[in-house]
Each structure stands twice: as structure tokens, then as C-alpha cells.
Design an enzyme around this catalytic site. Structure first.
Site, PDB file in Angstrom:
ATOM      1  N   ARG A 175       0.853  -1.184   0.000  1.00 30.92           N
ATOM      2  CA  ARG A 175       0.000   0.000   0.000  1.00 30.92           C
ATOM      3  C   ARG A 175       0.895   1.242   0.000  1.00 30.92           C
ATOM      4  O   ARG A 175       2.129   1.142  -0.028  1.00 30.92           O
ATOM      5  CB  ARG A 175      -0.925   0.002   1.230  1.00 30.92           C
ATOM      6  CG  ARG A 175      -1.800  -1.250   1.381  1.00 30.92           C
ATOM      7  CD  ARG A 175      -2.885  -1.329   0.331  1.00 30.92           C
ATOM      8  NE  ARG A 175      -3.828  -0.233   0.399  1.00 30.92           N
ATOM      9  CZ  ARG A 175      -4.853  -0.173   1.255  1.00 30.92           C
ATOM     10  NH1 ARG A 175      -5.059  -1.147   2.136  1.00 30.92           N
ATOM     11  NH2 ARG A 175      -5.680   0.855   1.231  1.00 30.92           N
ATOM     12  N   ASP A 184      -8.217   8.108  -7.148  1.00 29.90           N
ATOM     13  CA  ASP A 184      -8.820   6.908  -6.571  1.00 29.90           C
ATOM     14  C   ASP A 184      -9.904   7.256  -5.542  1.00 29.90           C
ATOM     15  O   ASP A 184     -10.033   8.394  -5.086  1.00 29.90           O
ATOM     16  CB  ASP A 184      -7.722   6.072  -5.915  1.00 29.90           C
ATOM     17  CG  ASP A 184      -8.079   4.601  -5.790  1.00 29.90           C
ATOM     18  OD1 ASP A 184      -9.181   4.215  -6.202  1.00 29.90           O
ATOM     19  OD2 ASP A 184      -7.231   3.837  -5.278  1.00 29.90           O
ATOM     20  N   GLU A 229     -15.878   6.694  -2.942  1.00 34.11           N
ATOM     21  CA  GLU A 229     -17.148   5.991  -2.760  1.00 34.11           C
ATOM     22  C   GLU A 229     -17.465   5.700  -1.297  1.00 34.11           C
ATOM     23  O   GLU A 229     -18.486   5.089  -0.992  1.00 34.11           O
ATOM     24  CB  GLU A 229     -17.136   4.664  -3.533  1.00 34.11           C
ATOM     25  CG  GLU A 229     -16.164   3.614  -3.012  1.00 34.11           C
ATOM     26  CD  GLU A 229     -14.731   3.832  -3.457  1.00 34.11           C
ATOM     27  OE1 GLU A 229     -13.821   3.291  -2.805  1.00 34.11           O
ATOM     28  OE2 GLU A 229     -14.520   4.546  -4.458  1.00 34.11           O
ATOM     29  N   ARG A 246     -12.462   5.791 -10.623  1.00 33.88           N
ATOM     30  CA  ARG A 246     -13.242   4.555 -10.581  1.00 33.88           C
ATOM     31  C   ARG A 246     -14.647   4.797 -10.023  1.00 33.88           C
ATOM     32  O   ARG A 246     -15.565   4.026 -10.304  1.00 33.88           O
ATOM     33  CB  ARG A 246     -12.542   3.487  -9.740  1.00 33.88           C
ATOM     34  CG  ARG A 246     -12.580   3.718  -8.238  1.00 33.88           C
ATOM     35  CD  ARG A 246     -11.951   2.564  -7.482  1.00 33.88           C
ATOM     36  NE  ARG A 246     -12.121   2.700  -6.037  1.00 33.88           N
ATOM     37  CZ  ARG A 246     -11.619   1.841  -5.148  1.00 33.88           C
ATOM     38  NH1 ARG A 246     -10.914   0.810  -5.563  1.00 33.88           N
ATOM     39  NH2 ARG A 246     -11.815   2.027  -3.858  1.00 33.88           N
ATOM     40  N   ASP A 248     -10.931  -2.532  -9.169  1.00 33.55           N
ATOM     41  CA  ASP A 248      -9.965  -3.518  -8.685  1.00 33.55           C
ATOM     42  C   ASP A 248     -10.407  -4.947  -8.985  1.00 33.55           C
ATOM     43  O   ASP A 248     -10.920  -5.656  -8.117  1.00 33.55           O
ATOM     44  CB  ASP A 248      -9.769  -3.354  -7.178  1.00 33.55           C
ATOM     45  CG  ASP A 248      -9.219  -1.990  -6.811  1.00 33.55           C
ATOM     46  OD1 ASP A 248      -8.701  -1.302  -7.706  1.00 33.55           O
ATOM     47  OD2 ASP A 248      -9.305  -1.618  -5.631  1.00 33.55           O
ATOM     48  N   HIS A 296      -0.894  -2.486 -14.383  1.00 35.45           N
ATOM     49  CA  HIS A 296      -0.855  -2.318 -12.929  1.00 35.45           C
ATOM     50  C   HIS A 296      -0.034  -3.473 -12.354  1.00 35.45           C
ATOM     51  O   HIS A 296      -0.205  -4.631 -12.752  1.00 35.45           O
ATOM     52  CB  HIS A 296      -2.275  -2.351 -12.368  1.00 35.45           C
ATOM     53  CG  HIS A 296      -2.411  -1.763 -10.986  1.00 35.45           C
ATOM     54  ND1 HIS A 296      -1.531  -2.036  -9.959  1.00 35.45           N
ATOM     55  CD2 HIS A 296      -3.338  -0.915 -10.460  1.00 35.45           C
ATOM     56  CE1 HIS A 296      -1.904  -1.390  -8.868  1.00 35.45           C
ATOM     57  NE2 HIS A 296      -2.995  -0.694  -9.142  1.00 35.45           N
TER      58      HIS A 296
END
Length: 755
Positions: free
Chosen positions: A368, A477, A480, A525, A542, A611
Site C-alpha cells: 500500500r 482513486d 465511494e 473509478r 480492482d 498495474h
């Protein structure tokens, strides 16, 4: 004959009983364990939805149709029909109310960006009376009541829509209700498509779909990873109806469309789409007013252009069309070496995507990032020099940002979290403190995008940190996961939750403008219906590093299809997928063939971006020595298609017609339109990707005409479904024999040495 004594006989019988008794015990144990497992899985969070069903429609005596200039309401006795210029734009379901209402509570179970709505309807109004249909200027006003105790009055005002079709404003003055329903008739059994980015079949008939922005889940039904995620991460396995972008927008095979006006407040409200009945489509929205846009056309592409309307969409920077944007991380030396090796292998490299530019951390989920939004001096001590060197080679640099901040105490640079907290720029919890959201190994807090000062400040962070030193774009990113119980500068999080991606997109756009980046390449996204003017590009989120329709390569196509007819004109996926998990029973890592086939799909996309995934060390990469030849070939196919793709991008930007599209968009109401495992790039190029390990053929449903394989030159008859050869490195891609683009594309492929 020797006799067996009674005692011996009984002993033998007892010995024979033991295996049966053990078997019985084992069966009982399995049944008890299964019952316990079922009971346990029922404790996993899930949606609990309740949509009001329409009842009878009644027209009051003497009520008939009327005309207002070029629009008309036609009353048939059992239904209402709306027309413009004598074209049917909308019809109500036969013998069923087209307006309903409800009083209900909506609660949410939430965990790490996952939300599960719990709808409890206490009262409903399902029977409808139309008391009047009258013309007033260029409008038609339909008035009536929903029968109940008390009756609920409603008014539906119909007027011409500037971009074509009709505007409808449906309102009630009753405070007894908090949700309105709108029913649209469709020919029985005809398909319905859209509702945002739905990772499901293109025809969404037979569904109850929550219109809620949220994390999509890991696995989404693919086992055993879904069960593992559900069991260990409290429902994180997800379900088919979970998505980053759920919209109150749909089109049908009758070539009619309905959507809530994207800029209206209710477009961001929670809602439910109901397609369970084969003769209607229902929208139930938690609002007492609905601004609806109704559209109709002769062709699917014209329908989408009319529905999306005249929006000024940002163009995608031309450099993105030159080749691969390679995802690479790990420090300056690795980035330089990766670019050098790819170029030496003949890969067309357009850019790099360096997501760990801020530094990395390791969690139980994998690699991460530090969400500090400043270059990490340990991994990238010469960041500005690196970006400049790559630019000199014709390779652009893109990075990563999201709307969170994490406390960077003890790390070099400015602690933006502390700065934002001191100024009151972060969302707060019920105690008034910065809302710490668990990210799985660390916590972070969202910037409060309802605060104008906070948005201005964060746009400057983007301009002066994220886009500094020659960086030309980034992945934008998240967005949501606004908690339903957050305390905001202004507004109710329950009504702003679905709007948060729009606020994030506006902040990003302001940051690009502040940096002077008119061609800023950003991709999101999470989405709302009115983001088309804020960003040129989206991505499907993802996916697992698998082939599956649940959450793998095939699912990324399904999401692209529904998003495309909902307003996402330019969409793409992470080449190779993102999520890699060791689920004990199965270790989810990329196979060489999956990576190559995903590259073949990306070669026919709008951008080609790889990615490394959440576990880079455990997964093959496009730059690995065993993969670079396949990467080079796919990147050259992508580059060869650039002249043709430029015309497709122009159409998508101008009209909102998706660049990568389901066959239905080009050939509705044909047998080919039923195939969810192929797609078109624009109007001309048909692609049938291989979506299963080991397969060397593709099943193609050809539309009418004669179709030519752009690599082999072989011709195929249209109007048929055919298995065609698709060896590794030679995707099944076709152009009609009479299409002027066929010889141009074939010549471009030869020039790139891939034909």
C-alpha cells in the site's frame, strides 16, 4: 455343517454395526456443520431492499389526451403515452400505475467503504388515478392522486427537452411520503441496460438494483475468495450489484431511454431500480420530486447521444495513444531500468504510472501507499530529475492521489493531515474529531469537500505537489466511502454520499487548472451521472487476477458495457487485474496467459495501462523477461490503431457514445447483440477476446455483412456465430469487408510488424 453359537453370532453382528454407526455419525456431523455454516453465513452483511410495486391505473371520466405544440399525451384507457414530433418517447406499463410513493426508513450497515442498505417500508401508495391532462403553453401537465390514507397528490409536467426527447418534472406536495416511484413500460421480454457501471450481464432484466456508490467487493461470487473475504473482512466479498458507480439511468431494446437529470439534487439520492417484471422498468428514488429525461431514437448510438446531451467533455491527451503506460514502482533505479528494458525489447512506451511516488507500506492485504501526497525522498531522491529524463525520452509521468490524508508524523515533508486538521478541513466523527477510517492496516481521514476552503486548499495540494515537476496526470482513486454518520461542513452525508465522487472530480479538475495542465490525464473509478465534464477517463476498479465474469477479466468488460451506455464514454481496466489473494485453498496470482490475453484486450481499448497489483512480488509483470515479447506485440497493435482510434475518441468526446462498446450499440436487435463476450472499438472494429485459460479459439457472433480478420485476412459470413482461431498473439479482431478502414488498419499493422 458347523453351527455358530448365539454369542458369536451376536458379536459378529455388533462388529458389522460399527461401520454403519460411524457412517451415520459422520453424516449427522456433516449436516450439523452445514447447518451451522449456513447459519453463520447468514450473519454476513447483505442488502435488504423493498421496492413498491405498482397497482391499477385509472383515468377519471372525461380525461383524454392533449397536444402542446410538438409534444402530445395520448390516453389509451389502460396506459399513457408521451410523444414528440409524432414519435413515441415513453409509455406507461399497461393497466399499471406509472407513479407510486412510499414512506420508509433506509438504514445502512457499513464497513471500510462497503455499504449495505436496509429498507423498511412502513406505508406505500400503489393505485393511481389520473384526474387531468391539459396543455399549457408548450407544456403538458398531468395531475392526479395516489390512493391511500391520505391520498397523495402528484403533478407531472412534460416539456420539450433541448437535446431531444422530453423533460418530465414529477412532484408531490405530500409530506406523508419520502420516496417516489416512476414506472416505464417496455415490450415484454425486451432487454434493459445501464444503471451505471454494473458488473453483470448487459441485459439487466430480472434484477433489484440498489443505486448506491460503494466498494465493489473481492470475488463477488467467485469462490473460495468471496467466502474468505466475507468471513475475515466482514462482507468484503461483495455481490453482483455492488459497484463504484450506480446511476438512475437506463435504455431499453425498444430504443427508449430514461434518466434522472444528472445535475438535479435527486440524481444523487439513494434509489432502487426494479427490472423484475418483463413488461416494465421501475425507478424508486428517495425524493419528493424527480426531474426525468425521456429519450427515443431509431438507432442505439443516436439514442445514447441524445440521452447524454451536449456536454463539453475533456479530450484525452494525444500522448496516451502512443503506446503502453507501464505501471512500475520501487524507486528511481527500477523505473529507469524498466523503461530501458521495455524500449530495448520493442515495446511502445508512452508513459509510466508510478503509484508509490509518495512511499510504500506493507499491510496484510499487500503493498500500500503513504497518503501524504509528496515525493518520498528515500525511494525517489531525484524525483524531478527522473521525471525530466523520462520526458526527454518521450515518456510521460503519471502518479496517484485520493481524497484521504494520513498522519505523516515522523516522515519527511509537510504533514498535510496535521495542517488540514488544524484548519477544520477534514470530515468529523460524532465526537467532532477527524473521522478515522480503517483502511486495513492503517487509518486515514477524508478531506471535507463540502467546505469551499478545504476544496480550494486541496486543489492547491494537487497543483503544487501531485502535478509538480512535470507530472502530467494521475489516478484519482476512491470517493465511494463517505460514512453515513460523518459530520460535514455543510449538508447531510446520507444525501451527499452518492454525490461525493462529483465533488472529488471537481476538486481534481480545479487542481489541474491551478497547475496549468489543460491536458491533464486523470482517471476515476467512482462516479456520478454528471462527471463527464470533469474528467476524460474512467477505469473499472480492482478486478481479481482471474478470468472470471464475477470479478476478473470478463467482469471488466461487463462493467465497461453498462458504464458505456450510462455516460462513461472512455473507460478502461488495469491490464493484468489488481487484486491478488492467497485464499489458502487457492492462491490467486496472474498466469502468463492471463497477462497476455489481458494485454490483447487492452490493445483494443482507449488507453493501455498496466498495474503491478497489490502483491507485485508474487505476480508476473508486463516487463518481466518472459512477458516483454507479448507486451511489445500488444503495444504495437495499440499504436497501429491510433489513427482509427482518434476518430472513435472524437465521437466519444463529442457525443458521449462509448468508445469500447457492447455489440448492441452498433447492431441492436440482432443475434450478435446477445453476445456479452465480444465488443466493438468504435463503429468498425469487432473484437472477440479469449476469456478462458488454454483456449485457442474465440466464439464470434458476427453482425450482418462479410467480416475480415485484420491479422489473417480470412473472411467470415455475417449473421452467424462461429468459432474462429485465436492463438496467443493473434486476437480475433474483424472489420467489415466493405469498410474503408479495413485496408488502412491492415497497413498500419504491417507498419508495426504485427501482421
Amino acid at each position: 455343517m458347523r453351527r455358530v453359537s448365539t454369542a458369536v453370532f451376536r458379536a459378529r453382528r455388533r462388529r458389522r454395526r460399527w461401520p454403519r454407526r460411524l457412517l451415520v455419525c459422520f453424516v449427522v456431523f456433516v449436516l450439523v456443520a452445514a447447518a451451522g455454516l449456513i447459519s453463520w453465513t447468514r450473519t454476513f452483511p447483505s442488502d435488504d431492499l423493498d421496492a413498491v410495486q405498482p397497482a391499477r391505473l385509472t383515468f377519471a371520466p372525461g380525461v383524454g389526451g392533449t397536444r402542446a405544440q410538438n409534444i402530445e399525451a395520448v390516453v389509451f384507457g389502460d396506459r399513457l403515452q408521451l410523444q414528440r414530433d409524432n414519435r413515441v418517447v415513453w409509455t406507461s406499463p399497461t393497466n399499471q400505475s406509472f407513479v407510486t410513493a412510499a414512506r420508509s426508513t433506509v438504514a445502512y450497515d457499513e464497513h471500510r467503504g462497503y455499504f449495505w442498505p436496509q429498507v423498511d417500508t412502513t406505508r406505500s401508495w400503489t393505485a393511481q388515478t389520473v384526474d387531468s391532462v391539459r396543455a399549457e403553453g408548450n407544456r403538458i401537465i398531468v395531475g392526479g392522486r395516489l390512493k391511500g390514507s391520505p391520498d397523495v397528490p402528484y403533478t407531472m409536467t412534460v416539456s420539450p427537452r433541448g437535446a431531444g426527447g422530453l423533460d418530465v418534472l414529477l412532484t408531490t406536495t405530500s409530506n406523508a411520503v419520502d420516496a417516489l416511484g416512476f414506472q416505464t413500460g417496455r415490450t415484454r421480454g425486451r432487454g434493459v441496460h445501464g444503471f451505471g457501471e454494473q458488473f453483470d450481464s448487459f441485459d439487466l432484466s430480472g434484477r433489484l438494483i440498489p443505486l448506491l456508490v460503494r466498494e465493489q467487493g473481492v470475488g463477488r461470487g467467485e469462490q473460495p475468495v468471496t467466502f474468505l473475504a466475507d468471513a475475515t473482512q466482514r462482507g468484503a466479498g461483495g455481490a453482483r450489484s455492488m459497484t463504484y458507480a450506480a446511476y438512475p439511468t437506463f435504455v431499453t431494446d425498444d430504443l427508449r431511454g430514461v434518466r434522472l437529470a444528472p445535475s438535479s439534487p435527486e440524481a444523487g439520492a439513494f434509489g432502487i431500480a426494479d427490472t423484475r417484471n418483463s413488461d416494465r422498468v421501475g425507478l424508486q428514488i428517495w425524493s419528493r420530486s424527480l426531474h426525468l429525461e425521456l429519450t427515443s431514437a431509431d438507432f442505439a448510438s443516436d439514442l445514447l447521444a441524445q440521452q447524454q446531451g451536449p456536454v463539453t467533455r475533456p479530450t484525452l491527451a494525444k500522448w496516451t495513444q502512443d503506446g503502453l503506460i507501464v505501471g512500475v514502482q520501487g524507486g528511481s533505479a527500477k523505473v529507469r531500468d524498466t523503461v530501458r528494458r521495455l524500449k530495448a525489447a520493442g515495446v511502445r512506451v508512452a508513459g509510466v504510472w508510478i503509484q508509490d511516488w509518495t512511499g510504500g507500506r506493507t499491510t496484510s492485504f499487500g503493498d500500500r501507499l503513504w497518503w501524504t501526497w509528496q515525493p518520498d525522498p528515500e525511494r525517489y531522491p531525484d524525483w524531478k530529475q527522473l521525471v525530466g529524463e523520462l520526458q526527454a525520452q518521450g515518456v510521460r509521468t503519471t502518479t496517484y492521489v485520493n481524497p484521504f490524508l494520513t498522519d505523516a508524523s515522523g516522515r519527511p515533508g509537510t504533514n498535510l493531515y496535521a495542517q488540514a486538521a488544524a484548519r477544520g478541513y477534514l470530515i468529523r466523527d460524532v465526537d467532532g474529531q477527524p473521522y478515522q477510517q480503517d483502511q486495513g492496516g492503517f487509518s486515514a481521514t477524508m478531506v471535507d469537500l463540502t467546505n469551499p476552503a478545504a476544496r480550494q486548499w486541496f486543489s492547491q495540494v494537487i497543483a503544487h505537489h501531485v502535478l509538480a515537476d512535470g507530472v502530467v496526470g494521475f489516478m484519482a482513486d476512491f470517493a465511494e466511502g463517505l460514512p453515513m454518520d460523518a459530520r460535514l461542513h455543510s449538508g447531510d452525508p446520507r444525501t451527499l454520499h452518492n454525490r461525493w465522487p462529483k465533488l472529488w472530480a471537481e476538486t481534481v479538475k480545479a487542481g489541474c487548472a491551478a497547475a496549468g495542465r489543460t491536458d491533464c490525464v486523470t482517471w476515476f473509478r467512482s462516479g456520478t451521472p454528471d462527471m463527464a465534464s470533469d474528467t476524460p477517463l474512467f477505469w473499472t476498479g480492482d478486478q481479481l487476477v482471474t478470468w472470471s465474469t464475477d470479478d476478473g477479466l470478463a467482469s471488466s468488460l461487463l462493467g465497461t458495457f453498462s458504464a458505456g451506455v450510462s455516460g462513461w464514454a472512455l473507460d478502461h481496466s488495469d491490464l493484468g487485474g489488481y487484486t491478488s489473494v492467497d485464499a489458502v485453498a487457492k492462491n490467486y496470482v496472474r498466469s502468463p496467459e492471463l497477462l497476455q490475453r489481458w494485454g490483447e484486450v487492452a490493445a483494443f481499448g482507449v488507453v493501455m495501462r498496466s498495474h503491478e497489483g497489490n502483491r507485485p512480488a508474487q505476480n508476473l509483470q508486463v516487463y518481466d523477461p518472459t512477458q516483454v515479447a507479448a507486451t511489445a506485440r500488444s503495444s504495437r497493435i495499440f499504436a497501429a490503431l491510433a489513427p482509427y482510434r482518434a476518430t472513435v475518441l472524437d465521437e466519444a468526446t463529442r457525443d458521449g457514445i462509448p468508445a469500447v462498446r457492447h455489440t448492441w450499440v452498433n447492431w441492436p436487435n440482432t443475434t450478435a447483440a446477445a453476445n456479452d463476450r465480444q465488443f466493438f472499438l468504435g463503429q468498425s472494429v469487432l473484437v472477440a477476446p479469449v476469456l478462458s485459460e488454454g483456449s485457442r479459439t474465440a466464439t464470434v457472433s458476427f453482425p450482418p455483412g462479410t467480416w475480415v480478420n485484420i491479422f489473417t485476412g480470412r473472411s467470415y459470413a455475417g449473421g452467424a456465430t462461429t468459432n474462429v482461431p485465436a492463438p496467443l498473439g493473434t486476437p480475433a479482431a474483424f472489420v467489415r469487408a466493405d469498410d474503408p478502414w479495413l485496408p488502412k488498419i491492415q497497413a498500419a499493422l504491417r507498419a508495426q510488424s504485427v501482421r
